[in-house]
Structure formats: C-alpha cells, structure tokens
Design an enzyme around this catalytic site. Structure first.
Site, PDB file in Angstrom:
ATOM      1  N   HIS A   1      -8.871  -3.928  -2.848  1.00 32.38           N
ATOM      2  CA  HIS A   1      -7.985  -3.099  -2.020  1.00 32.38           C
ATOM      3  C   HIS A   1      -8.385  -1.620  -2.137  1.00 32.38           C
ATOM      4  O   HIS A   1      -8.481  -0.905  -1.133  1.00 32.38           O
ATOM      5  CB  HIS A   1      -6.541  -3.329  -2.485  1.00 32.38           C
ATOM      6  CG  HIS A   1      -5.490  -2.526  -1.791  1.00 32.38           C
ATOM      7  ND1 HIS A   1      -4.518  -3.079  -0.991  1.00 32.38           N
ATOM      8  CD2 HIS A   1      -5.230  -1.182  -1.788  1.00 32.38           C
ATOM      9  CE1 HIS A   1      -3.723  -2.131  -0.529  1.00 32.38           C
ATOM     10  NE2 HIS A   1      -4.132  -0.956  -1.006  1.00 32.38           N
ATOM     11  N   GLU A   2      -8.632  -1.170  -3.375  1.00 29.70           N
ATOM     12  CA  GLU A   2      -8.952   0.257  -3.580  1.00 29.70           C
ATOM     13  C   GLU A   2     -10.359   0.597  -3.075  1.00 29.70           C
ATOM     14  O   GLU A   2     -10.571   1.675  -2.500  1.00 29.70           O
ATOM     15  CB  GLU A   2      -8.814   0.630  -5.063  1.00 29.70           C
ATOM     16  CG  GLU A   2      -7.435   0.393  -5.678  1.00 29.70           C
ATOM     17  CD  GLU A   2      -6.293   1.033  -4.906  1.00 29.70           C
ATOM     18  OE1 GLU A   2      -6.512   2.020  -4.193  1.00 29.70           O
ATOM     19  OE2 GLU A   2      -5.157   0.511  -5.011  1.00 29.70           O
TER      20      GLU A   2
ATOM     21  N   CYS B   1       0.862  -1.191   0.000  1.00 32.84           N
ATOM     22  CA  CYS B   1       0.000   0.000   0.000  1.00 32.84           C
ATOM     23  C   CYS B   1       0.891   1.230   0.000  1.00 32.84           C
ATOM     24  O   CYS B   1       1.835   1.307   0.805  1.00 32.84           O
ATOM     25  CB  CYS B   1      -0.904  -0.007   1.235  1.00 32.84           C
ATOM     26  SG  CYS B   1      -2.038   1.391   1.280  1.00 32.84           S
TER      27      CYS B   1
END
Ligand code: K1U
Ligand code: ZN
Length: 173
Positions: free
Chosen positions: A136-137, A94
C-alpha cells in the site's frame, strides 16, 4: 518535530511519483520524525512522505497492537524485488481517503529491499499485514491509491464523493 497536514483525495499531489532519497541526512531524519508524529496522531499504521506533501521515497510504519509497545519502522527507497503467486485479500483504509474501506487483493508475500535511517541496505520477506501495508505504501510512492485496485464503479463513486466534499469545503472557506 511538527505535525503535518495529510493530503486528502482528490489532491493531485497524491498522483505524483516520489523521488529516490540520494543521501539519508538530517533533512530526511527530520522528515521521518514529522511523519511518525503525524501518523501516530491520525492515527494510522503507515504513512508515505507524499501524503504529507513531500515527494520523497520514504515510508513510516508501526503495526504494534494497542496493548503492545510502539514498534516504529522506517523504509527508505523501498522496492518490491519478489512477489508470491499466492494472493491475499485485506480490507484496506487510507489516511488520504478518510473513513472509506475496501477489499484489495495483493500478493500474500513480498520481498522488499530498502535503506534504514543509517543508509544501510536491508532485504525483508513480509507476509500478513506487513506485506499488505508495504505494498500500500510503495503504491503511494508511485502515485497509486488503494481505490485504483477496486472496480471502476467503486473508484468513481469514491472520487465523486471526495471531489464534492473538497468543492463544498473550498466554497465555505
Ligand atoms: O497509507 C496510509 O494511508 C495509512 C493506512 C495504512 C494501511 C491500512 C490498512 C491496510 C493497508 C495500509 C492506515 O493506517 S489507515 C488506518 C488504519 O488502518 C488503522 C488506524 C488505527 C488503528 C488501526 C488501523
Ligand atoms: Zn494510504
């Protein structure tokens, strides 16, 4: 176009829930340009608008390999509408938690509904890295970080390390 600063853990803004985009206008297109510039420079394969301090439901992505031409993708108001029972584990990173990586288990396949830069609606079925990166986003848009999917022990260790680093940086600034 402008390079934006990427928020770093434990910045509280990363825990904000981002707001839906009401209209895909010139302001959103300018935000997307800045996000691509920032993402490519980092470098990263994805970026959520909140990571550059803008709490709007906008995601940029480019999963092209080094030797392939650029393949920029934009997802506005992305929404997971279906997930597979089957799971897949991927070692995630990240840009807001630099140089830390961890194995995260998520649905292997997802269907995502989103708007493009013309405001047109699409639905996409994703697998592999695209499915991982989209989840994830979209987590970022809901104030969730990949470390939230790890054990409490691992999460607390990372949080402690980044909190100490932020304190040291503020003392020397
Ligand atoms: O959202 C982010 O912080 C971006 C993140 C996206 C991501 C990576 C891996 C799994 C899920 C989501 C990154 O881009 S971290 C950097 C990275 O993975 C990478 C950077 C350069 C080349 C290849 C990968
Ligand atoms: Zn991230």
């Amino acid at each position: 176009m402008a390079l934006r600063d990427i928020l770093i853990l434990p910045d509280k803004r990363l825990r904000q829930v981002s707001q839906p985009v009401k209209k895909v206008d010139a302001g959103i297109r300018a935000l997307v340009e800045d996000m691509f510039e920032t993402m490519y420079e980092a470098p990263g394969i994805g970026l959520a608008a909140i990571q550059v301090g803008t709490p709007k439901r906008v995601v940029t992505m480019d999963l092209a390999k080094k030797d392939e031409p650029k393949s920029p993708q934009v997802f506005i108001n992305p929404e997971v509408v279906w997930t597979s029972e089957e799971k897949a584990t991927y070692e995630e990173g990240c840009l807001s938690i630099p140089e830390y990586y961890g194995d995260v288990e998520r649905p292997a396949r997802v269907k995502v509904k989103y708007l493009d830069l013309e405001g047109k609606s699409h639905e996409l079925e994703a697998s592999g890295l695209l499915a991982t990166c989209l989840q994830h986003e979209i987590d970022h848009l809901n104030g969730v970080l990949f470390i939230d999917h790890l054990s409490k022990l691992k999460r607390d260790r990372v949080l402690k390390k980044f909190t100490k680093a932020a304190k040291r940086a503020s003392e020397t600034a």
